[in-house]
Design a protein around this motif. Sequence first.
Motif, PDB file in Angstrom:
ATOM      1  N   MET A 131      30.890  89.164  69.079  1.00  0.00           N
ATOM      2  CA  MET A 131      30.077  88.726  67.654  1.00  0.00           C
ATOM      3  C   MET A 131      30.831  88.047  66.765  1.00  0.00           C
ATOM      4  SD  MET A 131      26.924  89.939  68.276  1.00  0.00           S
ATOM      5  CE  MET A 131      26.097  91.213  69.209  1.00  0.00           C
TER       6      MET A 131
ATOM      7  N   ALA B  22      24.263  91.813  65.773  1.00  0.00           N
ATOM      8  CA  ALA B  22      23.941  90.525  66.108  1.00  0.00           C
ATOM      9  C   ALA B  22      23.387  89.828  64.814  1.00  0.00           C
ATOM     10  CB  ALA B  22      22.981  90.398  67.184  1.00  0.00           C
TER      11      ALA B  22
ATOM     12  N   ARG C 279      23.505  85.956  64.857  1.00  0.00           N
ATOM     13  CA  ARG C 279      23.352  85.388  65.889  1.00  0.00           C
ATOM     14  C   ARG C 279      21.960  85.493  66.389  1.00  0.00           C
ATOM     15  NH1 ARG C 279      28.009  83.180  67.794  1.00  0.00           N
ATOM     16  NH2 ARG C 279      29.744  84.311  67.169  1.00  0.00           N
TER      17      ARG C 279
END
Length: 392
Positions: free
Chosen positions: A186, A210, A215
Motif C-alpha cells: 500500500m 487501502a 487506493r
Amino acid sequence: MARSRRKRLPVLPMLGILVLGALVTFAGGELLQMARSDTGQVRMARTLGIADGPRLTAVIGRQVRHALDESGMPAESLVVSVVEDGPAAVRWRVGLRSDASLLQLNYAITRTLEQAGASVLSGREGVTSRGATYVTLLAGIPGRPTHELVLARPPREEEPEERPNARLALVLYGFGDETVLAESLMVLPAPFAVAIVPGARGSAAMFGAAHHASREVVLQLPLEPVNYPQVNPGPGTLLVTMRPARVQSGVRHYIDQARPVAAVANHMGSLATQDMTLMTAVYDELRDRRLPFLHVMPAAGAVCRSLASEMGVVYDEPDETLDYEPRAADTRALDKRWKQVLEEARRRGRMMVWVRATPTTARWLRRASLPKQLEGVDLVPLTSVLRKPSPA
C-alpha cells in the motif's frame, strides 16, 4: 601718329567656355565615379543606356547574392544555369527550407535591387504537382532583364501527431490474510487499485489500510465455483441455492463493509457466474449503487456480459492477468511478461491488468513503475479505463 588698337576678346564667351569646360570635367569625373560603383553602373545603364551586357549581369547578380546573404540563405541553396531561350540569360534557382518565408525573401531581393537602381520587372507564383511553392522573378532594368530568379520552397512536412501515452490500470489481488504484505504494498508510490475479498479474518484491516493509502478498492465477491466446497472461496460465499433476496442482501452488506468501492469483481464463481438468477440479484444491487462489474477469468458459459448489457450495468474484464509469474522466487519471469504487457498497452492505448500480490510483486513493482521503465505508458486510476456497457 595714331596708336594701334589691340583686339580684345569678348569676356562673356570666354567665361562660358571655362564654365562649360568645368562642367564637362565634372561630368566626366562623375561618370567615371559612377562607372566604378555597382549602383552607378546600373543607373548609367538605366538612364543613359551605357552598359556592357555581361558587366550589368554581374553587377545585378552581386546585388541579388547580397540579398540572399542578408536573408540567411546558405550558398549551397543556389543553383545557377545559363538559359538560351529564357526571358533572361541567367537563371538562379534558390531552394528554401519548408518553413522559410517566400514573401520575406521576395521583399529582401526587391528592396536590394531598388536601392541599387535595378528592379524586379515581373513576378508570378505557383504550386507544383508535388505541393512545392515557387515564386519566379525577372530582375534587371527596364528593357534589359538579366536574371530569372526561381525561389522554390518544398511542401511543409506534416509533423506526426504526438500520440498520447497509453493508459494502464493495475489491480493487485490475492492478498488472502497477508496483512503485512498488503501494508507493505500500500505504501509504494505506484498508482494501483487493490482487490480484496470480504469476510476473511484480515479483510476489515485491509479495507482500512487501502482507504488510508487512498487506493481504489475493488470488492471481490466470493461466488460459488464448480466443485464447491472442495474448492472454497472462503466464508460468506454466495451460492446458487440462495434466494435472490439473500444474495442481494449479502452483496449490500459486503459493499457497505468495503466502501467506498470503485468496482465489484468475482472471486472464483465459475458456477455462480453461469446462474442467471444469482447474477440478476447481484446486478440489481450494483445497478442501484452504480457500480461496475469486473469479470475475472470468465467461465465459458458465463451469463455476466449479456446480462449486464440488458440490465444497464457497466461490465469489463481484465485485459491481462499475471498470476503465475509473481509466484516465482525472483522477478525475471515477471519482468519478461511486463515488457510484453507494456508493448500491448502501447498498441491498444488502454489496458487493465491484474497482478497477484506476492513478496516478489512488491520487489518488482517499485522498479517497474518508474517512468523510465514505462516508456510511453502511464499508470492511471482504474476508473479511468473502465469501458461503458456494450450489447452482447
